[in-house]
Design a protein around this motif. Sequence first.
Motif, mmCIF file in Angstrom:
data_model
loop_
_atom_site.group_PDB
_atom_site.id
_atom_site.type_symbol
_atom_site.label_atom_id
_atom_site.label_comp_id
_atom_site.label_asym_id
_atom_site.label_seq_id
_atom_site.Cartn_x
_atom_site.Cartn_y
_atom_site.Cartn_z
ATOM 1 N N HIS A 251 0.968 -1.240 0.054
ATOM 2 C CA HIS A 251 -0.136 0.033 -0.157
ATOM 3 C C HIS A 251 0.893 1.456 -0.002
ATOM 4 O O HIS A 251 2.083 1.142 0.502
ATOM 5 C CB HIS A 251 -1.078 0.009 1.287
ATOM 6 C CG HIS A 251 -0.121 0.053 2.574
ATOM 7 N ND1 HIS A 251 0.197 1.218 2.990
ATOM 8 C CD2 HIS A 251 -0.087 -1.013 3.188
ATOM 9 C CE1 HIS A 251 1.000 0.790 4.468
ATOM 10 N NE2 HIS A 251 0.836 -0.589 4.564
ATOM 11 N N PRO A 252 0.376 2.324 -0.442
ATOM 12 C CA PRO A 252 1.217 3.465 -0.459
ATOM 13 C C PRO A 252 1.806 4.093 0.848
ATOM 14 O O PRO A 252 1.296 3.931 1.905
ATOM 15 C CB PRO A 252 0.390 4.614 -1.125
ATOM 16 C CG PRO A 252 -0.858 3.840 -1.590
ATOM 17 C CD PRO A 252 -0.963 2.653 -1.179
ATOM 18 N N LEU A 253 2.875 4.608 0.705
ATOM 19 C CA LEU A 253 3.567 5.197 2.027
ATOM 20 C C LEU A 253 2.779 6.729 2.568
ATOM 21 O O LEU A 253 2.491 7.170 1.625
ATOM 22 C CB LEU A 253 4.981 5.450 2.052
ATOM 23 C CG LEU A 253 6.017 4.083 1.418
ATOM 24 C CD1 LEU A 253 7.395 4.663 1.228
ATOM 25 C CD2 LEU A 253 6.011 3.439 2.564
ATOM 26 N N GLU A 254 2.779 6.652 3.766
ATOM 27 C CA GLU A 254 2.493 7.836 4.417
ATOM 28 C C GLU A 254 3.319 8.928 3.959
ATOM 29 O O GLU A 254 4.648 8.594 3.588
ATOM 30 C CB GLU A 254 1.841 7.962 5.777
ATOM 31 C CG GLU A 254 0.689 6.895 5.946
ATOM 32 C CD GLU A 254 -0.593 7.131 5.153
ATOM 33 O OE1 GLU A 254 -0.788 8.372 5.231
ATOM 34 O OE2 GLU A 254 -1.492 6.286 5.048
ATOM 35 N N ALA A 255 2.854 10.365 4.217
ATOM 36 C CA ALA A 255 4.070 11.386 4.192
ATOM 37 C C ALA A 255 5.192 11.053 5.016
ATOM 38 O O ALA A 255 6.208 11.488 4.662
ATOM 39 C CB ALA A 255 3.202 12.589 4.393
ATOM 40 N N GLU A 256 5.003 10.837 6.050
ATOM 41 C CA GLU A 256 5.916 10.733 7.100
ATOM 42 C C GLU A 256 6.896 9.424 7.163
ATOM 43 O O GLU A 256 8.171 9.376 7.654
ATOM 44 C CB GLU A 256 5.636 10.736 8.473
ATOM 45 C CG GLU A 256 4.720 9.658 9.010
ATOM 46 C CD GLU A 256 3.128 9.827 8.701
ATOM 47 O OE1 GLU A 256 2.560 9.126 9.224
ATOM 48 O OE2 GLU A 256 2.629 10.856 8.079
#
Length: 544
Positions: free
Chosen positions: A465-470
């Motif tokens: 799944h995509p990475l979060e901004a942090e």
Amino acid sequence: MSRLKRPEAPDGSPRPRGPGACTAALVLLGALAMLAAPIPAGWAQKVPPLHQAPSVWDAQEDALIAGMIETGRVMQIDPRFSKLIRTTRPVMRVSVTHPRVLEIVQYTPTEFELIGGITGTTTLTFWVESDEEEPEILRYLVEVSPDEAVEERREIEYGIMERKINELFPNSRVQLIPIADKLIVRGQARDAEEAARILAVLRGGGDGDAGTRRRARVVQGTAADPFPGVSDLPISNVINMLQVPGEMQVMLKVRVAELSRTALRKMGAEFNLDASDFSFESLLGMSGTVKAVLDTNDVSFMLEALSSNSYSKILAEPNLVTLSGHPAYFLAGGEFAVPVVVGVEGAAAATTNFRSFGTQLAFTPTVLDKDRIRLHVTPSISSVNADNAVEGIPGLDTRAVTTTVDLRAGQWLAIAGLLQDQQAGSKARVPFLGDVPVLDSFFSNKEVRREETELIVLVSPELVHPLEAEEAPQILPGMEVTEPGDLAFFAAGNIEGRPKCEHRSTVWPNVQREILRSHLSGRRRIGYQQTERYYIQGDHGFSH
């Protein structure tokens, strides 16, 4: 039957027909001329108001249309039962606006059967023979009501089908909702493969447009038909609203490793013997020929012995992410032009195609069962080989695999393994002299070559799944590489500067002038890192 009545005058007498089209046009032009002309002072009371002037459309309608016949009665038809109509006089012709709503079967000129079709409203018109010149017209507004019995049966049969489907697929939850001519399939399937099987059961055996309009039943004629009650139901459009839980993005990890070793041993002798008028020369080491020439008195000798070892190593690890059921393609390499001649004889023309080489990867993943993934993968490794060139166009050495495998997320599988061992030997010698064990070194040219290749291709899928901004990486490859200063470059010979020490040779002359100006004016010295505010706008630098 009703006819359009002619409008009456206020006193009740029939209003005479209006003027014809030409007369109406003349009247309109005269009225416009009167409006444009100045009105005398005494005539203002005699001119009628504008809204009381005769209408051109009314006049034209009265002149061209003899009558307008509307529908007289409303006829209700139940799709389960037909209606038989008998007329007292023969009917010349019959018209129906929507034949799918109402079907007419004519037995005799005076007997007609009306059969309801799909739910809706239509207009039915009869032209009945009359003693007058024109036939009498009879019009009905026909309303075909829904077949309540069929709707109730659809709900019952689809309810039974829903329970049986949930029994056949216990790991899925399916709900069937019949609405009008549609069958909505809602719920949650265990995986994409099971969802496809459920829809195949519902859409099987029907007819329709390109597989989208299907009779909601299974194929008849099987040994055990689990849904025998829905075979004669009306055709339904199956609308898929099934959902498959879990991650649908797949990242494929591929590792390609190849090791090639080559060993070569070669030995041969070349000599030239000249004695007075006799000369003997051996060129086995070069061209494998022997010749004798009577010429000079020179003597020459050369012994060739060669032993070489070489190896090549290829390691590629491409990673690619795509959605379940969607193909993805990856190329890390290059392309070269290949001229192609198209056409024949005088109509021929030259065009250019490009061939790719390097690390290539194409794959299509399908999530089947939670973390079980079916992969159709095609990895290939290719390199340019100038030895296989044709008319200046190089060839390619390619190692490619095309296969389909099933893996769990995180598992590795070797889809290709190659152990190749090639050995070759050759010997060219002078007859008799080259066969003697000791003399063969002087009268022969021999060579032994061996090549060993090991290749393995590993694949592993991962649900991602995509990475979060942090979570995104802040330091990327190359961000720590900086440009050296003048002292580090000219004196120390460095081609890279210290990390976090930014030197910009493009603006360094301006910085030097600023430093010199600060010295002359007695101000504090400005370092070259502090000059960034003069040349950089916005956030910059490294993240901590």
